[in-house]
Write a protein that holds these residues in place. Structure first.
Motif, PDB file in Angstrom:
ATOM      1  N   ARG A   1       0.803  -1.225   0.000  1.00  0.00           N
ATOM      2  CA  ARG A   1       0.000   0.000   0.000  1.00  0.00           C
ATOM      3  C   ARG A   1       0.834   1.272   0.000  1.00  0.00           C
ATOM      4  NH1 ARG A   1      -4.227  -0.446   4.764  1.00  0.00           N
ATOM      5  NH2 ARG A   1      -4.740   1.626   3.920  1.00  0.00           N
ATOM      6  N   PHE A   2       2.002   1.214   0.633  1.00  0.00           N
ATOM      7  CA  PHE A   2       2.839   2.411   0.743  1.00  0.00           C
ATOM      8  C   PHE A   2       4.281   2.074   0.358  1.00  0.00           C
ATOM      9  CE2 PHE A   2      -0.520   2.461   4.006  1.00  0.00           C
ATOM     10  CZ  PHE A   2      -1.236   3.585   3.616  1.00  0.00           C
ATOM     11  N   PRO A   3       4.482   1.638  -0.866  1.00  0.00           N
ATOM     12  CA  PRO A   3       5.803   1.119  -1.267  1.00  0.00           C
ATOM     13  C   PRO A   3       6.936   2.147  -1.214  1.00  0.00           C
ATOM     14  CG  PRO A   3       4.387   1.438  -3.185  1.00  0.00           C
ATOM     15  CD  PRO A   3       3.520   1.616  -1.985  1.00  0.00           C
ATOM     16  N   ARG A   4       6.621   3.429  -1.325  1.00  0.00           N
ATOM     17  CA  ARG A   4       7.661   4.456  -1.338  1.00  0.00           C
ATOM     18  C   ARG A   4       7.835   5.146   0.015  1.00  0.00           C
ATOM     19  NH1 ARG A   4       6.663   7.522  -7.189  1.00  0.00           N
ATOM     20  NH2 ARG A   4       6.841   5.634  -8.486  1.00  0.00           N
ATOM     21  N   SER A   5       7.168   4.646   1.024  1.00  0.00           N
ATOM     22  CA  SER A   5       7.251   5.278   2.341  1.00  0.00           C
ATOM     23  C   SER A   5       8.564   4.918   3.029  1.00  0.00           C
ATOM     24  CB  SER A   5       6.084   4.834   3.216  1.00  0.00           C
ATOM     25  OG  SER A   5       6.170   3.453   3.500  1.00  0.00           O
TER      26      SER A   5
END
Length: 277
Positions: free
Chosen positions: A260-264
């Motif tokens: 859901r938040f791969p670049r976090s």
């Protein structure tokens, strides 16, 4: 004004978004009390259309426009409408309150404080203004004054935003180093509004930091099982389950985080196994 729990969830751990602060706007855009008093804690009689003075009606309409622009992030336009509202009726407490919120968003604490104080001179029993002024003082690390305002707001018998003020007080107490007091305030807020993600996240964080992992797990699991989960709550959940040695639950949350938040930064930390950074 949308003051729902979801509205402020993009805030980071110890940051309180304006939308979570603005209990006052419930009496502005909703106009439940067009004198700026009534259900928020003053106990005054609600003013209806038939007995609203003409100048107040003009000021209210401008205030409603200002509130709408403020909600949309058009701060300058909101401030212009607000000036016209106060020009029509300089005794309009709710207008001064909104002016304080606008200047608070602009990080102009001097004008924000002045505005909230003017609102309280007009309506000294307005608990929502007490709340907002208290949070302003918290931003300035004037913790005793903030605590005093929060306590005054909570003492108003008709005040309906107690969960919001308990939450603000709890976060402020944590900032002041009063972690045990902050935990108790957040617990009271949670009892009144268990669906608020900021309360749940900060409460779980406090419990995790003092190694009360079982209780931290309770709060963060409920949050992560809702639609309000975000990268911070998922990452906290990963760390809690790791401490609890629940490898399957930990991996499931980690997979959600990466998907859901791969670049976090949290997904990156999970990938690197940096659980204690």
């Amino acid at each position: 004004m949308n003051t729902s729990a979801a509205a402020g969830w993009p805030c980071r751990q110890w940051l309180f978004c304006a939308c979570l602060l603005i209990s006052a706007l419930a009496g502005v855009s909703g106009c439940a009390s067009r004198s700026g008093t009534g259900p928020d804690g003053s106990g005054a009689e609600i003013v209806t259309d038939s007995d609203e003075p003409t100048v107040r009606k003009r000021a209210r309409i401008r205030l409603e426009l200002a509130s709408a622009y403020f909600e949309q992030g058009q701060t300058t336009v909101a401030l212009d409408e607000l000036k016209q509202s106060l020009a029509a009726d300089p005794s309009y407490s709710a207008a001064y309150n909104l002016r304080g919120l606008i200047y608070l968003r602009l990080n102009d604490f001097r004008f924000a404080e002045e505005s909230f104080k003017k609102a309280l001179v007009i309506e000294p029993q307005d608990a929502t203004v007490m709340h907002n002024l208290g949070w302003l003082y918290c931003q300035e690390a004037r913790y005793p004054l903030a605590q005093q305002l929060f306590e005054q707001a909570l003492a108003m018998p008709q005040y309906r935003e107690r969960a919001k003020t308990w939450r603000a007080q709890g976060l402020c107490q944590v900032r002041a180093g009063l972690r045990a007091d902050g935990e108790q305030s957040l617990l009271k807020s949670y009892e009144l509004d268990a669906g608020n993600p900021v309360t749940a996240y900060n409460l779980a964080t406090l419990l995790f930091q003092r190694a009360d992992y079982a209780r931290a797990q309770f709060y963060v699991r409920r949050l992560n099982n809702s639609e309000l989960a975000n990268e911070e709550s998922l990452w906290l959940g990963v760390k809690v389950e790791r401490r609890m040695e629940n490898r399957a639950a930990m991996q499931q949350l980690g997979t959600q985080l990466q998907k859901r938040f791969p670049r976090s930064t949290q997904a990156d930390a999970y990938q690197r196994g940096a659980f204690d950074e």
